[in-house]
Design an enzyme around this catalytic site. Structure first.
Site, PDB file in Angstrom:
ATOM      1  N   SER A 192       0.827  -1.207   0.000  1.00 54.23           N
ATOM      2  CA  SER A 192       0.000   0.000   0.000  1.00 54.23           C
ATOM      3  C   SER A 192       0.861   1.257   0.000  1.00 54.23           C
ATOM      4  O   SER A 192       0.608   2.194  -0.762  1.00 54.23           O
ATOM      5  CB  SER A 192      -0.936   0.017   1.211  1.00 54.23           C
ATOM      6  OG  SER A 192      -1.892  -1.009   1.086  1.00 54.23           O
ATOM      7  N   GLN A 209       0.334  -9.223  -5.927  1.00 51.93           N
ATOM      8  CA  GLN A 209      -0.090 -10.623  -6.065  1.00 51.93           C
ATOM      9  C   GLN A 209       0.853 -11.406  -6.984  1.00 51.93           C
ATOM     10  O   GLN A 209       0.858 -12.628  -6.981  1.00 51.93           O
ATOM     11  CB  GLN A 209      -1.514 -10.706  -6.622  1.00 51.93           C
ATOM     12  CG  GLN A 209      -2.573 -10.184  -5.680  1.00 51.93           C
ATOM     13  CD  GLN A 209      -2.760 -11.048  -4.450  1.00 51.93           C
ATOM     14  OE1 GLN A 209      -2.588 -12.269  -4.489  1.00 51.93           O
ATOM     15  NE2 GLN A 209      -3.107 -10.422  -3.332  1.00 51.93           N
ATOM     16  N   CYS A 255     -21.486  -7.886   2.759  1.00 54.93           N
ATOM     17  CA  CYS A 255     -21.416  -8.199   4.187  1.00 54.93           C
ATOM     18  C   CYS A 255     -19.982  -8.439   4.630  1.00 54.93           C
ATOM     19  O   CYS A 255     -19.613  -8.109   5.747  1.00 54.93           O
ATOM     20  CB  CYS A 255     -22.236  -9.441   4.496  1.00 54.93           C
ATOM     21  SG  CYS A 255     -23.899  -9.033   4.980  1.00 54.93           S
TER      22      CYS A 255
END
Lengths: 396, 145
Positions: free
Chosen positions: A70, A178, A323
């Site tokens: 990040s 990744q 969710c």
């Protein structure tokens, strides 16, 4: 327990742990200190930098240690944007399915008056070099396209995009968090100007990463202070973590081909098994795909309950449902490849590790099949699909 | 998993009253697939008493647990008492829900009230519409989270 969430983080390798340990108790000197004890730390730090550079085809001076992917993404994008702006170039090209470390940084830049073009990634999640070429304008200062997607595993044609950017004189950054340790990287051959990676995705420690920046690319500092990292990243170096990262990356790179071959076979076995569940579909490209990534959407169910029940069966997995993301919308990646909301809520990502066995793959196929069937049987949404009151998105 | 209380996990893992009542006296459905949760409640009512209740839920763990708990709370109760069920009572009975999951208990309350309203409508029983939640539009914005 079957850990199938290696895209989230990985178990550290013994070798990487062993490489770190001496730097906690034995060689704990500060690399900035002048005495021999400090200089020993400095030498080891620089040796690790050299080894990491060689895994990427880079020069050691082009390797900047950060706290992770990040931070590297933030620094790369901010640097390119602001040096572009100094030349009156305030246009940036990216894709709709980047990691939030990229997308949220771009949002920040939009507020500073930058214009951002997010390229469509199509149903397979791949953007072409031609599309990048067509989007480049006179005032484009940066193209940032991830090497491989964290959710659906699609691999972008990074080398081709790099060639287009080099030809047009536009900086090219790739978030390779990744990809690093799993896919070949050669920053020179692929014309990559900046690249971000994170150690904990390839069995290294958390909290450490790299920003590769080609010589001549101007970097601005996000963290001001001491003169560490050639003045581009202040703060005493996390030496133990750097040593662990270097070891983990070396191991990953030297075993890459063998690992990829084995994992691809396991991945395809898992995909084939889950493909037998009716009204489910693989997300992302079948071929241009990370060796460990499997991601499906199943109609009529919701991802969080799927994960909880898989957890009860000893399987650690992840989902892009609203969710589980804790927001109003399901995964932006699934929406970007055109999955409707109601289908994106029923997504499942299984990211397998190098040591996964056939038995574990078969167990996962059986467990997911059972849980999907169980949840569908209590779902009024599924009932409506079966009764024809709502329309299926996928075919059987 | 520390995300949910033991009670929530118990009702999620072993949901009570899952299913359909084919000859239900009242049916209520709330939520929509775009938002990721739908609850459907079926009531069997005999002489003003809820003699049986079943549910179907599409949603997360707390949605399933909330439906299960809510159905347990109204079973065997007179309809007038069923209408006093609040989402707060459901949440408390579950030993709490994470803040961003409270809407699941609201859905449970609303689905039950909608089923009662359906029962009233079918039987021509007069009622005050204000005591029932407003109708949602399919495809409308997701209200929660």
């Amino acid at each position: 327990m079957i850990y199938a969430d290696n895209a989230a983080t990985t178990k550290m390798s013994r070798e990487a742990v062993a490489a770190m340990l001496p730097y906690f108790e034995e060689y704990y000197g500060n690399p900035s200190s002048l005495y021999a004890f400090g200089q020993k730390a400095k030498e080891d730090l620089e040796d690790a930098r050299k080894r990491i550079a060689s895994c990427l085809g880079a020069d050691p001076r082009e390797i900047l240690f950060t706290s992770g992917g990040s931070e590297a993404d933030n620094q790369a994008i901010m640097s390119a944007a602001h040096s572009g702006a100094a030349k009156g170039k305030k246009h940036i090209i990216s894709t709709a399915m980047e990691h939030h470390a990229v997308l949220h940084t771009l949002d920040k830049l939009k507020k500073q008056g930058f214009e951002v073009t997010l390229l469509d990634v199509h149903e397979n999640g791949i953007v072409t070099a031609e599309e990048v070429r067509n989007a480049i304008r006179e005032d484009t200062c940066l193209v940032t396209v991830m090497y491989a997607n964290n959710e659906i595993g699609t691999i972008q044609p990074v080398g081709e995009i790099g060639a287009v950017c080099r030809e047009r004189g536009v900086l090219f950054h790739t978030d390779a968090v990744q990809a690093a340790g799993h896919l070949p990287i050669d920053v020179k051959a692929q014309n990559i100007d900046m690249l971000s990676l994170s150690a904990h995705k390839f069995h290294g420690p958390k909290g450490i990463g790299v920003l590769y920046a080609r010589r001549g690319v101007l970097l601005e500092t996000l963290i001001s202070g001491g003169a560490q990292e050639r003045g581009k990243r202040a703060g005493t170096e996390n030496l133990a973590a750097v040593m662990g990262m270097a070891k983990a990356l070396e191991i990953a790179c030297s075993n890459m081909e063998r690992n990829a071959e084995r994992m691809t076979a396991m991945r395809d076995r898992l995909i084939e098994g889950l493909d037998r569940i009716p009204y489910g579909e693989l997300n992302g490209d079948r071929v241009h795909r990370l060796p460990g990534n499997v991601n499906f959407c199943f109609e009529g169910i919701e991802g969080e309950s799927l994960l909880l029940l898989l957890d009860d069966k000893g399987i650690c997995a992840s989902s892009g449902s609203a969710c589980t993301s804790g927001s109003l919308d399901p995964s932006h990646v699934l929406l970007a490849i055109g999955r409707p909301h109601e289908v994106a809520h029923g997504s499942l990502r299984l990211s397998i590790g190098e040591d996964v066995t056939e038995e574990e793959i078969d167990y996962m196929i059986a467990a997911v099949t059972d849980v999907v069937t169980y949840l569908r049987n209590m779902s009024p949404f599924w009932r409506d699909l079966v009764n024809g009151k709502r329309r299926h998105v996928f075919s059987e | 998993m520390a995300l949910y209380s033991e009670k929530v996990m118990d009702h999620f893992r072993h949901p009570r009253n899952v299913g359909v009542i084919e000859d239900a006296d009242g049916v209520g459905e709330v939520g929509n697939p775009v938002c990721g949760d739908i609850m459907k409640i079926y009531l069997k009512i005999d002489g003003d008493i809820v003699t049986d209740v079943k549910f179907e839920t599409f949603g997360c763990g707390s949605a399933i647990a909330s439906s299960s708990m809510a159905t347990e709370m109204i079973k065997g109760k007179p309809v007038s008492e069923v209408l006093t069920l609040t989402n707060k009572a459901v949440t408390e009975a579950l030993d709490g829900l994470p803040a961003h999951k409270l809407h699941c208990s609201v859905l449970a309350e609303e689905a039950i009230k909608k089923a009662v309203k359906d029962y009233y409508d079918r039987n021509g029983i007069p009622y005050d519409p204000a005591q029932f939640p407003e109708e949602e539009e399919e495809g409308g914005a997701c209200r929660f989270r």
